[in-house]
Enzyme design. Structure first.
Site, PDB file in Angstrom:
ATOM      1  N   ASP A  86       0.931  -4.042   8.940  1.00  0.00           N
ATOM      2  CA  ASP A  86      -0.407  -4.098   8.354  1.00  0.00           C
ATOM      3  C   ASP A  86      -1.129  -2.803   8.708  1.00  0.00           C
ATOM      4  O   ASP A  86      -0.664  -2.029   9.555  1.00  0.00           O
ATOM      5  CB  ASP A  86      -1.165  -5.311   8.909  1.00  0.00           C
ATOM      6  CG  ASP A  86      -2.469  -5.602   8.181  1.00  0.00           C
ATOM      7  OD1 ASP A  86      -2.664  -5.077   7.058  1.00  0.00           O
ATOM      8  OD2 ASP A  86      -3.297  -6.360   8.724  1.00  0.00           O
ATOM      9  N   HIS A  87      -2.260  -2.569   8.057  1.00  0.00           N
ATOM     10  CA  HIS A  87      -3.137  -1.468   8.411  1.00  0.00           C
ATOM     11  C   HIS A  87      -4.307  -2.022   9.219  1.00  0.00           C
ATOM     12  O   HIS A  87      -5.236  -2.598   8.656  1.00  0.00           O
ATOM     13  CB  HIS A  87      -3.671  -0.771   7.157  1.00  0.00           C
ATOM     14  CG  HIS A  87      -2.631  -0.027   6.386  1.00  0.00           C
ATOM     15  ND1 HIS A  87      -2.627   0.024   5.012  1.00  0.00           N
ATOM     16  CD2 HIS A  87      -1.554   0.686   6.796  1.00  0.00           C
ATOM     17  CE1 HIS A  87      -1.592   0.749   4.605  1.00  0.00           C
ATOM     18  NE2 HIS A  87      -0.934   1.157   5.671  1.00  0.00           N
ATOM     19  N   TYR A 142      -6.100  -6.058   5.460  1.00  0.00           N
ATOM     20  CA  TYR A 142      -5.548  -7.016   4.497  1.00  0.00           C
ATOM     21  C   TYR A 142      -4.409  -6.419   3.678  1.00  0.00           C
ATOM     22  O   TYR A 142      -4.312  -6.637   2.473  1.00  0.00           O
ATOM     23  CB  TYR A 142      -6.646  -7.565   3.576  1.00  0.00           C
ATOM     24  CG  TYR A 142      -7.967  -7.848   4.251  1.00  0.00           C
ATOM     25  CD1 TYR A 142      -8.026  -8.499   5.495  1.00  0.00           C
ATOM     26  CD2 TYR A 142      -9.168  -7.473   3.661  1.00  0.00           C
ATOM     27  CE1 TYR A 142      -9.239  -8.742   6.112  1.00  0.00           C
ATOM     28  CE2 TYR A 142     -10.391  -7.726   4.279  1.00  0.00           C
ATOM     29  CZ  TYR A 142     -10.413  -8.363   5.506  1.00  0.00           C
ATOM     30  OH  TYR A 142     -11.622  -8.601   6.118  1.00  0.00           O
ATOM     31  N   HIS A 143      -3.512  -5.698   4.366  1.00  0.00           N
ATOM     32  CA  HIS A 143      -2.372  -5.071   3.698  1.00  0.00           C
ATOM     33  C   HIS A 143      -1.044  -5.504   4.327  1.00  0.00           C
ATOM     34  O   HIS A 143      -0.247  -4.664   4.738  1.00  0.00           O
ATOM     35  CB  HIS A 143      -2.484  -3.544   3.770  1.00  0.00           C
ATOM     36  CG  HIS A 143      -3.670  -2.980   3.053  1.00  0.00           C
ATOM     37  ND1 HIS A 143      -4.144  -1.702   3.296  1.00  0.00           N
ATOM     38  CD2 HIS A 143      -4.479  -3.507   2.102  1.00  0.00           C
ATOM     39  CE1 HIS A 143      -5.198  -1.475   2.523  1.00  0.00           C
ATOM     40  NE2 HIS A 143      -5.421  -2.554   1.792  1.00  0.00           N
ATOM     41  N   PRO A 144      -0.756  -6.805   4.417  1.00  0.00           N
ATOM     42  CA  PRO A 144       0.503  -7.223   5.042  1.00  0.00           C
ATOM     43  C   PRO A 144       1.705  -6.848   4.184  1.00  0.00           C
ATOM     44  O   PRO A 144       1.642  -6.869   2.958  1.00  0.00           O
ATOM     45  CB  PRO A 144       0.352  -8.745   5.153  1.00  0.00           C
ATOM     46  CG  PRO A 144      -0.541  -9.109   4.008  1.00  0.00           C
ATOM     47  CD  PRO A 144      -1.527  -7.958   3.908  1.00  0.00           C
TER      48      PRO A 144
END
Length: 518
Positions: free
Chosen positions: A292-293, A460-462
């Site tokens: 994730d980020h 919110y970048h899984p």
């Protein structure tokens, strides 16, 4: 228990699933079923760009949270995921970023044949209808509208100027020849309104007689005949139904739900499945490699009017009549990409700036004018995991991102916060900065790391939980079975530098060609 046959079944009508359903159903001889657990995308908050945080923790959100995170002193972090037609493209900030060219070339060097930049670039072009028309770097005529933001808040112009005062170059196109620099983001908007994959791809395909879309339909497990996946079981309005796939099932349920469905169906780490009473079919590292980020925010109070006052009858009328005004804002209007160490091959931090307080991950209530800017770590070495909480499909998966679990990530967090503090202290922002609402105690390494542990949240970048190589091959077929592919952000071997919606659409565009043998 009813049963009906299709050629292809796509599970998940999100950023990837809508693309796949639309592309596969272009062949009138192919029957396609698209299964979505959530409702139809009919909420006004989906259409109105600035309103997307109001969808958090509603029926349109899977509403996940991490387990207590060891690197964040045991804190849990909220993980919103879209649960409606369009998936997270129906509740994201609409920022259109492809990632860095080096990301895809690294995939190819690691063995992902066909996924280098030169091979994926045509799929970005095919998807895109760019506001500037066709060019060396952009496509025109594709389903996905990519526009300049129609809200350029004065606070964001001041932020960009402050970043330039701090030595960061201005760039007009983060999707051009070079990613580095600061500026204003391009958005997946059409006429000032959200252009999700449901709007761009699915809606024009809905009249095709060979496409069936089921909403409010949760896929509970895959169906097998020997080693072949032959369909899915679906729960809908309290009734179970089975659907047969004569060609393939494609999972496009996202980096949390695609691995969950595989594991519920016996594909995963054998010992962990057996411990839950699930008979293992294929022993694969499903759910591992979660990336994730992580995002580090600063919030400053201001005497300048922010977006806090944007929701007025006049502005709503302006949005509806002309597709303009502050309600077209995506929140994160400005930002950029920077390298925090000399000699890096590509940016390691992405910046986002918002002309409003994004308080308590978008769910806090505030009456104060503020602006928010944050730094996301792009090249993390921490790896998390998605696993099952129980064998019940209704149980939320167990998610641990392990944020800041490596020394490299902790050092990057300190450097990223220093970039933000430097920008905040420049004259262009000093003119608007009344006081600090959320900021570190000092710029010492110790205080910056303590602040990161306390305030870090997901961007919110899984990605990465069904990665190419360990879990799927380079045509996205799941190892050890036939008739099953995964096509969403979970197949990324490593996370790309930037927002993940455009890369996920690219993956689906390419997957459609792979499925059709092109």
């Amino acid at each position: 228990m009813s049963e009906k046959a299709f050629d292809h079944i796509v599970v998940g009508a999100g950023s990837a699933g809508c693309v796949l359903a639309a592309r596969l159903s272009e062949d009138p001889g192919v029957r396609v079923l698209l299964v979505e657990a959530g409702p139809v995308d009919d909420a006004a908050e989906i259409r109105i760009p600035v309103a997307f945080p109001r969808l958090f923790r509603t029926e349109y959100d899977w509403d996940y949270s991490t387990e207590p995170e060891p690197g964040l002193d045991g804190r849990r972090r909220y993980l919103p995921r879209g649960r409606t037609l369009g998936g997270s493209s129906s509740m994201n900030a609409m920022i259109y970023i492809r990632g860095n060219h080096a990301d895809y070339d690294a995939w190819a060097r690691a063995g992902a044949k066909g996924w280098g930049w030169d091979e994926v670039f045509p799929y970005f072009l095919r998807a895109e209808d760019h506001h500037g028309g066709a060019s060396e770097w952009h496509g025109a005529g594709g389903p996905l509208t990519v526009s300049e933001g129609r809200s350029r808040h004065p606070l964001m112009a001041a932020w960009v100027e402050a970043a330039r005062e701090a030595g960061h170059a201005f760039t007009a196109d983060f999707n051009g020849a070079a990613q580095d620099g600061v500026g204003f983001y391009e958005l997946t908007q059409r006429d000032g309104l959200r252009c999700s994959t449901a709007v761009a791809y699915l809606r024009p395909a809905l009249e095709r007689p060979n496409l069936t879309v089921l909403t409010d339909a949760r896929c509970t497990r895959l169906l097998f005949s020997g080693e072949r996946v032959v369909g899915v079981e679906v729960e809908r309005f309290g009734t179970s139904a089975r659907f047969h796939a004569e060609r393939e099932v494609v999972l496009s349920a996202g980096a949390y739900n695609s691995p969950q469905l595989l594991m519920l169906s016996g594909i995963g780490v054998a010992g962990e499945l057996a411990a839950l009473g699930i008979e293992p079919r294929v022993d694969l590292p499903v759910g591992e490699n979660l990336q994730d980020h992580p995002h580090l925010p600063l919030i400053h109070l201001t005497g300048t009017e922010s977006l806090l006052a944007a929701e007025s009858p006049e502005n709503l009328a302006l949005l509806e009549s002309a597709g303009r005004g502050p309600l077209t804002s995506n929140g994160g209007e400005a930002g950029g990409f920077v390298r925090t160490l000399p000699g890096l091959a590509a940016p390691d931090v992405q910046l986002h700036a918002l002309p409003v307080m994004f308080h308590e991950e978008g769910m806090g209530v505030t009456a104060e004018h503020a602006f928010h800017h944050g730094a996301a770590l792009l090249d993390t070495t921490s790896r998390g995991k998605v696993s099952l909480r129980s064998a019940l499909p209704s149980a939320k998966p167990r998610i641990t991102h392990r944020y800041l679990s490596t020394e490299e990530d902790r050092a990057a967090a300190v450097r990223a916060l220093r970039v933000l503090l430097d920008i905040a202290d420049r004259p262009a922002l000093r003119a608007h900065r009344a006081s600090d609402h959320l900021a570190p105690r000092s710029d010492s390494d110790r205080d910056l790391l303590a602040y990161a542990r306390a305030e870090l949240h997901s961007l919110y970048h899984p990605a990465g939980t069904c990665a190419m190589g360990p879990v799927v091959d380079y045509e996205l077929r799941v190892h050890g079975v036939s008739g099953l592919r995964v096509a969403d952000a979970s197949v990324m071997p490593t996370l790309v530098r930037g927002n993940t919606n455009a890369p996920t659409i690219m993956i689906a565009e390419k997957a459609a060609d792979l499925i059709r043998g092109r």
